[in-house]
Design a protein around this motif. Structure first.
Motif, PDB file in Angstrom:
ATOM      1  N   LYS A 185     -11.101   6.709 -13.191  1.00 29.30           N
ATOM      2  CA  LYS A 185     -11.743   6.736 -11.874  1.00 29.30           C
ATOM      3  C   LYS A 185     -12.936   7.680 -11.929  1.00 29.30           C
ATOM      4  O   LYS A 185     -12.887   8.744 -12.561  1.00 29.30           O
ATOM      5  CB  LYS A 185     -10.724   7.223 -10.841  1.00 29.30           C
ATOM      6  CG  LYS A 185     -11.172   7.116  -9.406  1.00 29.30           C
ATOM      7  CD  LYS A 185     -10.038   7.512  -8.476  1.00 29.30           C
ATOM      8  CE  LYS A 185     -10.416   7.379  -7.022  1.00 29.30           C
ATOM      9  NZ  LYS A 185      -9.260   7.721  -6.130  1.00 29.30           N
ATOM     10  N   HIS A 237      -1.955   9.559  -1.604  1.00 28.12           N
ATOM     11  CA  HIS A 237      -3.285   9.239  -2.125  1.00 28.12           C
ATOM     12  C   HIS A 237      -3.916  10.442  -2.817  1.00 28.12           C
ATOM     13  O   HIS A 237      -3.823  11.588  -2.337  1.00 28.12           O
ATOM     14  CB  HIS A 237      -4.193   8.768  -0.993  1.00 28.12           C
ATOM     15  CG  HIS A 237      -3.825   7.431  -0.443  1.00 28.12           C
ATOM     16  ND1 HIS A 237      -4.590   6.756   0.485  1.00 28.12           N
ATOM     17  CD2 HIS A 237      -2.752   6.619  -0.693  1.00 28.12           C
ATOM     18  CE1 HIS A 237      -4.010   5.617   0.789  1.00 28.12           C
ATOM     19  NE2 HIS A 237      -2.897   5.502   0.083  1.00 28.12           N
ATOM     20  N   PRO A 284       0.829  -1.213   0.000  1.00 35.45           N
ATOM     21  CA  PRO A 284       0.000   0.000   0.000  1.00 35.45           C
ATOM     22  C   PRO A 284       0.862   1.262   0.000  1.00 35.45           C
ATOM     23  O   PRO A 284       1.904   1.320   0.658  1.00 35.45           O
ATOM     24  CB  PRO A 284      -0.799  -0.125   1.306  1.00 35.45           C
ATOM     25  CG  PRO A 284      -0.825  -1.590   1.606  1.00 35.45           C
ATOM     26  CD  PRO A 284       0.504  -2.121   1.127  1.00 35.45           C
ATOM     27  N   THR A 321      -5.208   4.028  -5.445  1.00 30.51           N
ATOM     28  CA  THR A 321      -5.252   5.012  -4.356  1.00 30.51           C
ATOM     29  C   THR A 321      -4.505   6.288  -4.718  1.00 30.51           C
ATOM     30  O   THR A 321      -4.732   7.333  -4.109  1.00 30.51           O
ATOM     31  CB  THR A 321      -4.653   4.429  -3.066  1.00 30.51           C
ATOM     32  OG1 THR A 321      -3.257   4.121  -3.267  1.00 30.51           O
ATOM     33  CG2 THR A 321      -5.389   3.173  -2.633  1.00 30.51           C
ATOM     34  N   GLU A 345      -0.543   7.355   2.876  1.00 25.82           N
ATOM     35  CA  GLU A 345      -1.707   8.221   2.695  1.00 25.82           C
ATOM     36  C   GLU A 345      -1.353   9.564   2.066  1.00 25.82           C
ATOM     37  O   GLU A 345      -2.163  10.144   1.333  1.00 25.82           O
ATOM     38  CB  GLU A 345      -2.410   8.443   4.041  1.00 25.82           C
ATOM     39  CG  GLU A 345      -3.182   7.227   4.523  1.00 25.82           C
ATOM     40  CD  GLU A 345      -4.070   7.543   5.708  1.00 25.82           C
ATOM     41  OE1 GLU A 345      -4.343   8.746   5.928  1.00 25.82           O
ATOM     42  OE2 GLU A 345      -4.485   6.602   6.399  1.00 25.82           O
ATOM     43  N   ARG A 389      -5.472  -2.387  -6.937  1.00 26.23           N
ATOM     44  CA  ARG A 389      -6.076  -1.662  -5.812  1.00 26.23           C
ATOM     45  C   ARG A 389      -5.081  -0.674  -5.207  1.00 26.23           C
ATOM     46  O   ARG A 389      -5.443   0.454  -4.840  1.00 26.23           O
ATOM     47  CB  ARG A 389      -6.563  -2.650  -4.751  1.00 26.23           C
ATOM     48  CG  ARG A 389      -7.759  -3.492  -5.166  1.00 26.23           C
ATOM     49  CD  ARG A 389      -8.467  -4.069  -3.955  1.00 26.23           C
ATOM     50  NE  ARG A 389      -7.567  -4.888  -3.151  1.00 26.23           N
ATOM     51  CZ  ARG A 389      -7.406  -6.198  -3.286  1.00 26.23           C
ATOM     52  NH1 ARG A 389      -8.107  -6.850  -4.212  1.00 26.23           N
ATOM     53  NH2 ARG A 389      -6.579  -6.875  -2.518  1.00 26.23           N
ATOM     54  N   ASN A 390      -3.827  -1.089  -5.096  1.00 24.72           N
ATOM     55  CA  ASN A 390      -2.818  -0.199  -4.514  1.00 24.72           C
ATOM     56  C   ASN A 390      -2.613   1.051  -5.362  1.00 24.72           C
ATOM     57  O   ASN A 390      -2.596   2.175  -4.842  1.00 24.72           O
ATOM     58  CB  ASN A 390      -1.479  -0.940  -4.368  1.00 24.72           C
ATOM     59  CG  ASN A 390      -1.479  -1.914  -3.222  1.00 24.72           C
ATOM     60  OD1 ASN A 390      -2.289  -1.826  -2.299  1.00 24.72           O
ATOM     61  ND2 ASN A 390      -0.566  -2.879  -3.261  1.00 24.72           N
TER      62      ASN A 390
END
Length: 277
Positions: free
Chosen positions: A275, A107, A101, A136, A104, A132-133
């Motif tokens: 997205k 992100h 991951p 973000t 933050e 998925r990683n």
């Protein structure tokens, strides 16, 4: 960090040259760096991340089109990174593992996240969590573009009546067989993973030999990769590996095949997802 690329590929100066040449030929055959659905939606100074950036050449080429962009490259290893002073001022390279991951603070920062040709570094079960990683990192409305190849469909074709393909085919088949589990995924599973993650997906497919003038150059680059891999396997005494003398003979014959008109082709897949806003 587990560097699965190094399981089958070298990280040295020769590989840097091969990767840069391969990038230019791939891009010529694809016809673009960023998918045509992406570029009209970008601001004049986009933030773009290239994951698995290698030598950073993609970002250097994008800088020519977007001189005011923020261009960040990430890779699991610095081995291919050029000296920072040789890069444009808006290109930055750093170490990150796409299989972990992202923090933050990264992100939602990027208009585009790009990845290309990571198939040798990916296991079948790693594609979905990797998607998925990297998602973000995208802003709302941002684009994820991932370019991969179907090497299971790799063929060796005759360019002339007297063209020979035997040695080139032997080496190509050996490589695909050895990495068949890795080559069976990605190019065909990414669209589903992106759609499941909520992206609107567009796909494109092109032949690696779309531009005839690139056929010989790409075949030479591919053959160089195959013999670098084979010699690595010999040094490691891997099961089924060939002796140095056998490889010397096959290498001469394979390049003679190319000189006689043999060329290698496979399918290049571009998977682009947006997205939601």
């Amino acid at each position: 960090m587990s560097d699965k690329y190094a399981d089958n590929m070298t990280r040295d100066a020769g590989e840097v040259q091969r990767l840069n040449e391969q990038f230019e030929i791939f891009t010529e055959n694809i016809g673009y760096i960023l998918h045509p659905s992406v570029t009209p939606a970008l601001p004049s100074a986009p933030r773009i991340a290239d994951i698995g950036t290698g030598t950073g050449i993609l970002l250097v080429r994008l800088q020519e089109a977007y001189p005011d962009a923020v261009l960040d490259g990430f890779d699991i290893s610095t081995a291919f990174f050029p000296p920072p002073e040789s890069l444009p001022s808006n290109v930055t390279l750093a170490v990150r593992d796409l299989k972990q991951p992202f923090p933050e603070e990264m992100h939602g920062k990027y208009d585009v996240v790009h990845l290309r040709l990571l198939i040798t570094a990916m296991l079948p079960e790693e594609w979905e969590p990797a998607v998925r990683n990297v998602l973000t990192l995208l802003k709302p409305g941002g684009f994820l573009q991932w370019d991969e190849c179907d090497f299971t469909a790799c063929t060796q074709l005759r360019g002339g009546i007297d063209t020979r393909v035997k040695a080139a085919k032997f080496m190509s088949d050996a490589f695909v067989h050895a990495l068949r589990d890795r080559f069976a995924c990605g190019w065909n599973t990414l669209p589903g993973h992106m759609e499941a993650a909520g992206l609107t997906v567009i796909t494109d497919m092109v032949s690696s030999d779309r531009v005839p003038s690139t056929r010989e150059r790409l075949s030479v680059i591919v053959m160089g990769l195959l013999f670098r891999w084979a010699r690595m396997m010999t040094e490691r005494k891997a099961p089924g590996s060939l002796s140095g003398d056998e490889l010397d003979r096959l290498e001469k014959e394979a390049y003679d095949d190319i000189k006689s008109g043999c060329y290698i082709r496979y399918d290049i897949h571009v998977i682009c997802g947006r997205k939601p806003l």
